[in-house]
Design a protein around this motif. Structure first.
Motif, PDB file in Angstrom:
ATOM      1  N   LEU A 167       4.353   9.905  -7.107  1.00 60.35           N
ATOM      2  CA  LEU A 167       5.488   9.111  -7.569  1.00 60.35           C
ATOM      3  C   LEU A 167       6.759   9.718  -6.993  1.00 60.35           C
ATOM      4  O   LEU A 167       7.003  10.913  -7.172  1.00 60.35           O
ATOM      5  CB  LEU A 167       5.582   9.158  -9.090  1.00 60.35           C
ATOM      6  CG  LEU A 167       4.764   8.159  -9.885  1.00 60.35           C
ATOM      7  CD1 LEU A 167       4.888   8.453 -11.373  1.00 60.35           C
ATOM      8  CD2 LEU A 167       5.160   6.746  -9.590  1.00 60.35           C
ATOM      9  N   SER A 168       7.530   8.912  -6.278  1.00 60.35           N
ATOM     10  CA  SER A 168       8.770   9.394  -5.684  1.00 60.35           C
ATOM     11  C   SER A 168       9.730   8.231  -5.491  1.00 60.35           C
ATOM     12  O   SER A 168       9.344   7.186  -4.944  1.00 60.35           O
ATOM     13  CB  SER A 168       8.480  10.058  -4.330  1.00 60.35           C
ATOM     14  OG  SER A 168       9.673  10.535  -3.734  1.00 60.35           O
ATOM     15  N   ASN A 169      10.950   8.409  -5.951  1.00 61.27           N
ATOM     16  CA  ASN A 169      12.027   7.440  -5.729  1.00 61.27           C
ATOM     17  C   ASN A 169      11.644   6.005  -6.079  1.00 61.27           C
ATOM     18  O   ASN A 169      11.950   5.070  -5.349  1.00 61.27           O
ATOM     19  CB  ASN A 169      12.521   7.521  -4.286  1.00 61.27           C
ATOM     20  CG  ASN A 169      13.158   8.846  -3.988  1.00 61.27           C
ATOM     21  OD1 ASN A 169      13.848   9.421  -4.825  1.00 61.27           O
ATOM     22  ND2 ASN A 169      12.906   9.376  -2.799  1.00 61.27           N
ATOM     23  N   GLY A 170      10.965   5.820  -7.199  1.00 60.01           N
ATOM     24  CA  GLY A 170      10.647   4.477  -7.668  1.00 60.01           C
ATOM     25  C   GLY A 170       9.377   3.875  -7.100  1.00 60.01           C
ATOM     26  O   GLY A 170       9.088   2.710  -7.356  1.00 60.01           O
ATOM     27  N   PHE A 171       8.638   4.652  -6.330  1.00 65.78           N
ATOM     28  CA  PHE A 171       7.402   4.138  -5.726  1.00 65.78           C
ATOM     29  C   PHE A 171       6.245   5.089  -5.977  1.00 65.78           C
ATOM     30  O   PHE A 171       6.431   6.308  -6.083  1.00 65.78           O
ATOM     31  CB  PHE A 171       7.575   3.950  -4.210  1.00 65.78           C
ATOM     32  CG  PHE A 171       8.516   2.846  -3.865  1.00 65.78           C
ATOM     33  CD1 PHE A 171       8.092   1.528  -3.813  1.00 65.78           C
ATOM     34  CD2 PHE A 171       9.852   3.125  -3.604  1.00 65.78           C
ATOM     35  CE1 PHE A 171       8.976   0.509  -3.513  1.00 65.78           C
ATOM     36  CE2 PHE A 171      10.741   2.112  -3.297  1.00 65.78           C
ATOM     37  CZ  PHE A 171      10.298   0.792  -3.252  1.00 65.78           C
ATOM     38  N   LEU A 172       5.055   4.523  -6.028  1.00 68.99           N
ATOM     39  CA  LEU A 172       3.826   5.283  -6.092  1.00 68.99           C
ATOM     40  C   LEU A 172       3.128   5.124  -4.751  1.00 68.99           C
ATOM     41  O   LEU A 172       2.733   4.017  -4.376  1.00 68.99           O
ATOM     42  CB  LEU A 172       2.921   4.760  -7.216  1.00 68.99           C
ATOM     43  CG  LEU A 172       1.513   5.331  -7.286  1.00 68.99           C
ATOM     44  CD1 LEU A 172       1.539   6.842  -7.508  1.00 68.99           C
ATOM     45  CD2 LEU A 172       0.713   4.629  -8.381  1.00 68.99           C
ATOM     46  N   PHE A 173       3.028   6.212  -4.012  1.00 73.52           N
ATOM     47  CA  PHE A 173       2.358   6.220  -2.710  1.00 73.52           C
ATOM     48  C   PHE A 173       0.938   6.732  -2.934  1.00 73.52           C
ATOM     49  O   PHE A 173       0.752   7.828  -3.469  1.00 73.52           O
ATOM     50  CB  PHE A 173       3.102   7.138  -1.738  1.00 73.52           C
ATOM     51  CG  PHE A 173       4.517   6.703  -1.489  1.00 73.52           C
ATOM     52  CD1 PHE A 173       4.814   5.812  -0.474  1.00 73.52           C
ATOM     53  CD2 PHE A 173       5.550   7.179  -2.288  1.00 73.52           C
ATOM     54  CE1 PHE A 173       6.121   5.404  -0.247  1.00 73.52           C
ATOM     55  CE2 PHE A 173       6.860   6.777  -2.071  1.00 73.52           C
ATOM     56  CZ  PHE A 173       7.145   5.884  -1.050  1.00 73.52           C
ATOM     57  N   MET A 174      -0.057   5.936  -2.554  1.00 74.42           N
ATOM     58  CA  MET A 174      -1.439   6.304  -2.803  1.00 74.42           C
ATOM     59  C   MET A 174      -2.170   6.683  -1.532  1.00 74.42           C
ATOM     60  O   MET A 174      -2.008   6.047  -0.493  1.00 74.42           O
ATOM     61  CB  MET A 174      -2.162   5.146  -3.487  1.00 74.42           C
ATOM     62  CG  MET A 174      -1.696   4.935  -4.922  1.00 74.42           C
ATOM     63  SD  MET A 174      -2.440   3.495  -5.687  1.00 74.42           S
ATOM     64  CE  MET A 174      -1.158   2.272  -5.341  1.00 74.42           C
TER      65      MET A 174
END
Length: 134
Positions: free
Chosen positions: A25-32
């Motif tokens: 989770l970073s800056n409003g996004f979830l990178f998977m």
């Protein structure tokens, strides 16, 4: 920049072995991290449709751990071994998990994936700030 690891319990062993995070989770996004279709015991099914469902279920586990659902996915890249041979099946499975408004999507044919026998890998990005009016 703040970031927080999203770690579903079922990903602890593989994340430690591979030295990676299932989600960040970073800056409003979830990178998977990309998900292949191995089953819960790490075996790769021979059936492409089963692999596809397994990969989407793994994405769902990361989303749930972050308090999100499939609706939060805003971008998806899929990597396929034999894309044309299983695209219709993948598209049907995809539509069981995703609804309008659909995420941006790029499908890429590849010569191979890290896991032997894998025919699909799915990488997704989700927003934690979904505004239903935009």
């Amino acid at each position: 920049m703040s970031k927080r690891v999203i770690m579903p319990p079922e990903n602890l062993v593989s994340a430690e072995q591979l030295k990676m995070s299932p989600g960040i989770l970073s800056n409003g996004f979830l990178f998977m991290t990309g998900k292949t279709g191995a089953d819960a015991d790490g075996r790769m099914p021979a059936d492409p449709e089963t692999q596809m469902r397994n990969a989407f279920e793994k994405i769902g586990a990361v989303l749930r751990e972050a308090g999100l659902s499939y609706d939060a996915i805003v971008e998806m890249t899929t990597y396929h071994v034999g894309l044309r041979g299983h695209f219709a099946t993948f598209d049907a499975v995809r539509l069981e998990y995703l609804e309008a408004p659909y995420p941006a999507w790029t499908a890429v044919e590849v010569a191979g994936l890290r896991r032997e026998g894998a025919v699909i890998e799915i990488r997704a990005v989700a927003s934690i700030d979904i505004d239903p009016d935009n």
